[in-house]
Design a protein around this motif. Structure first.
Motif, PDB file in Angstrom:
ATOM      1  N   SER A  59       0.835  -1.196   0.000  1.00  0.00           N
ATOM      2  CA  SER A  59       0.000   0.000   0.000  1.00  0.00           C
ATOM      3  C   SER A  59       0.880   1.260   0.000  1.00  0.00           C
ATOM      4  CB  SER A  59      -0.886   0.011   1.248  1.00  0.00           C
ATOM      5  OG  SER A  59      -0.094   0.222   2.401  1.00  0.00           O
ATOM      6  N   GLN A  61       0.415   3.825   1.718  1.00  0.00           N
ATOM      7  CA  GLN A  61       0.581   4.338   3.094  1.00  0.00           C
ATOM      8  C   GLN A  61       1.821   3.769   3.761  1.00  0.00           C
ATOM      9  OE1 GLN A  61      -2.081   3.115   1.726  1.00  0.00           O
ATOM     10  NE2 GLN A  61      -3.960   4.150   2.373  1.00  0.00           N
ATOM     11  N   GLU A  64       4.861   5.985   3.224  1.00  0.00           N
ATOM     12  CA  GLU A  64       4.734   7.223   4.000  1.00  0.00           C
ATOM     13  C   GLU A  64       5.056   6.963   5.478  1.00  0.00           C
ATOM     14  OE1 GLU A  64       0.736   9.540   4.628  1.00  0.00           O
ATOM     15  OE2 GLU A  64       1.048   9.019   2.501  1.00  0.00           O
ATOM     16  N   ARG A  65       4.468   5.901   5.993  1.00  0.00           N
ATOM     17  CA  ARG A  65       4.587   5.503   7.385  1.00  0.00           C
ATOM     18  C   ARG A  65       6.050   5.177   7.722  1.00  0.00           C
ATOM     19  NH1 ARG A  65       0.377   1.136   7.245  1.00  0.00           N
ATOM     20  NH2 ARG A  65       1.807  -0.553   7.710  1.00  0.00           N
ATOM     21  N   SER A  92      -0.148   7.542  14.180  1.00  0.00           N
ATOM     22  CA  SER A  92      -0.857   7.178  12.975  1.00  0.00           C
ATOM     23  C   SER A  92      -1.734   5.943  13.060  1.00  0.00           C
ATOM     24  CB  SER A  92       0.117   7.059  11.818  1.00  0.00           C
ATOM     25  OG  SER A  92       1.255   6.325  12.215  1.00  0.00           O
ATOM     26  N   ARG A  93      -1.184   4.765  13.415  1.00  0.00           N
ATOM     27  CA  ARG A  93      -1.984   3.618  13.050  1.00  0.00           C
ATOM     28  C   ARG A  93      -1.784   2.419  13.955  1.00  0.00           C
ATOM     29  NH1 ARG A  93       2.663   2.267  11.858  1.00  0.00           N
ATOM     30  NH2 ARG A  93       2.288   0.097  11.618  1.00  0.00           N
ATOM     31  N   ASP A  96       1.994   0.677  14.683  1.00  0.00           N
ATOM     32  CA  ASP A  96       3.239   1.435  14.787  1.00  0.00           C
ATOM     33  C   ASP A  96       4.224   0.808  15.758  1.00  0.00           C
ATOM     34  OD1 ASP A  96       2.286   4.834  14.213  1.00  0.00           O
ATOM     35  OD2 ASP A  96       3.722   3.593  13.164  1.00  0.00           O
TER      36      ASP A  96
ATOM     37  N   GLU B  52       3.113  -6.361   5.291  1.00  0.00           N
ATOM     38  CA  GLU B  52       3.532  -4.961   5.441  1.00  0.00           C
ATOM     39  C   GLU B  52       4.255  -4.750   6.764  1.00  0.00           C
ATOM     40  OE1 GLU B  52       0.642  -1.961   4.551  1.00  0.00           O
ATOM     41  OE2 GLU B  52       0.526  -2.563   2.440  1.00  0.00           O
ATOM     42  N   GLN B  56       8.025  -3.329   6.899  1.00  0.00           N
ATOM     43  CA  GLN B  56       8.301  -2.085   7.631  1.00  0.00           C
ATOM     44  C   GLN B  56       9.388  -2.333   8.681  1.00  0.00           C
ATOM     45  OE1 GLN B  56       5.003  -0.165   9.626  1.00  0.00           O
ATOM     46  NE2 GLN B  56       6.262   1.574  10.216  1.00  0.00           N
TER      47      GLN B  56
END
Lengths: 227, 189
Positions: A59, A61, A64-65, A92-93, A96, B52, B56
């Protein structure tokens, strides 16, 4: 493990398919034996497997994240006061916190594995194996003797900034001799061969030095132990 | 798109900028590798949210460990994808109630990757690589895939397939050696 056993384990080693203690043994053997050139080709083939999965688009996002969460690397002195995870914006979400919780979990598991590994080695009745635990303020460490061969094993080490490295020392009669600049893994672990036939009553110590290491220690040890 | 994007990326420059703590280097690295990394994590985990999370976490690890990155051909790609692989496997194993296995990515292990494979990785043509894998005998490909995509140790693979551990060890080694030989014979680019 013997040289021929290591040779048989190379495929599983290249695939990260060994149990932790076998992996450490193979790694230690490879550091001191040059009869296993094949490992580079096997590791090369294994690393190519990452491309067997089809590329997929994450995604927008996520990008960005990720970029919003970047902070400069912590210097060792700052780690005490402001661990990087405390200054990451967490507005944010959902997840995190996840990477940091994972990182903390990995550090704990690493320590557990080290102790477990050490306990296994100590408790197996093999008189050729001996373990000396290091004490100090940074991470945890042990010197593992396999016969005459000694290996320094560390876990839970904080990441250092680019200007610093961990360095290991062998101190005999108060004279420190550099043993090696340590490569600490993403999980905070490091292994350093100390060679064979260490002098009795020598001290093994770990210090934080300018990147690339020093000829003499420039700071107090964060870990040390008498053999 | 990502199948060929890696070829045009200057990883040496990205590695230098990462070591200098340049945020834009992280953006460049992400743009070059995110689809590849996400594809790998998604193949292992099977759902987008977990994949994801894995990537990350992996990219943040690269950022935190930037002083260790090596920009030489293919090495940075290999490093990033190895971290992604380990994170994804740990999440997958935890989800199945298995103990975490792949705790560390030792940069020293990555120095083991031979230059030819590393060069191949930087120019990689994924479709061709999948074809090479398909060329392996089934019994070798199966043990390699169980280890790599499910994160099983060779003894776990042996139990799963009801084979002696020694057989699994040797299939892994022979399979990788064969894969390496196929790669060397076909050559790149």
């Amino acid at each position: 493990v013997s040289c021929s056993e290591v040779q048989e384990l190379l495929g599983a080693f290249a695939l990260d398919a060994l149990d932790a203690e076998e992996q450490a043994e193979v790694r230690a053997h490879l550091a001191t034996c040059n009869l296993h050139d094949e490992v580079a080709e096997l590791a090369g083939a294994a690393s190519v497997l990452a491309f067997a999965a089809s590329a997929e688009t994450p995604s927008a996002q996520l990008r960005e994240r990720l970029l919003a969460g970047l902070e400069p690397a912590a210097r060792p002195a700052e780690v005490q006061e402001a661990p990087p995870f405390l200054v990451v914006p967490r507005q944010s979400r959902r997840l995190d916190w996840a990477p940091y919780a994972l990182a903390a979990a990995f550090a704990l598991i690493s320590l557990g594995l080290l102790v477990w590994n050490v306990a296994l080695l100590s408790g197996n009745g093999d008189s050729d194996t001996r373990v000396v635990l290091l004490t100090g303020t940074g991470g945890s460490g042990a010197v593992v003797f396999d016969g005459d061969d000694a290996t320094l094993e560390l876990a839970g080490m904080d990441a250092l900034d680019a200007a610093s490295d961990y360095q290991a020392w062998l101190i005999e009669d108060g004279v420190p001799v550099p043993v090696g600049v340590l490569q600490v893994s993403a999980a905070g672990e490091a292994t350093q061969s100390l060679g064979a036939s260490l002098p009795a009553n020598a001290v093994v110590a770990v210090t934080i030095e300018p990147a690339g290491g020093s000829a003499q220690p420039t700071s107090a040890p964060i870990l040390s132990g008498e053999l | 798109l990502a199948e060929t994007a890696a070829a045009a990326t200057d990883y040496e420059r990205i590695a230098d900028s990462l070591r200098a703590r340049d945020h834009s280097a992280m953006a460049d690295l992400y743009d070059a590798l995110s689809e590849r990394a996400f594809g790998l994590a998604f193949r292992i985990l099977g759902d987008r949210a977990s994949a994801e999370d894995a990537i990350q976490d992996a990219f943040l690890t690269v950022w935190r460990q930037a002083e260790q990155v090596d920009g030489a051909r293919g090495k940075l790609v290999s490093y990033v994808l190895t971290i992604v692989h380990h994170r994804a496997i740990d999440i997958a194993r935890r989800r199945q109630g298995l103990n975490a296995r792949l705790l560390s990515v030792d940069p020293q292990d990555l120095h083991l990757v031979d230059d030819e494979s590393a060069a191949l990785i930087s120019d990689a043509d994924a479709a061709k690589l999948r074809m090479f894998l398909a060329d392996l005998p089934d019994e070798q490909r199966t043990v390699i895939e169980l280890a790599y995509f499910e994160g099983l140790s060779y003894s776990e693979v042996a139990r799963r397939l009801n084979l002696p551990p020694g057989t699994v060890k040797s299939r892994m080694r022979l399979g990788l050696a064969r894969l390496r030989k196929i790669i060397a014979e076909v050559g790149y680019p």
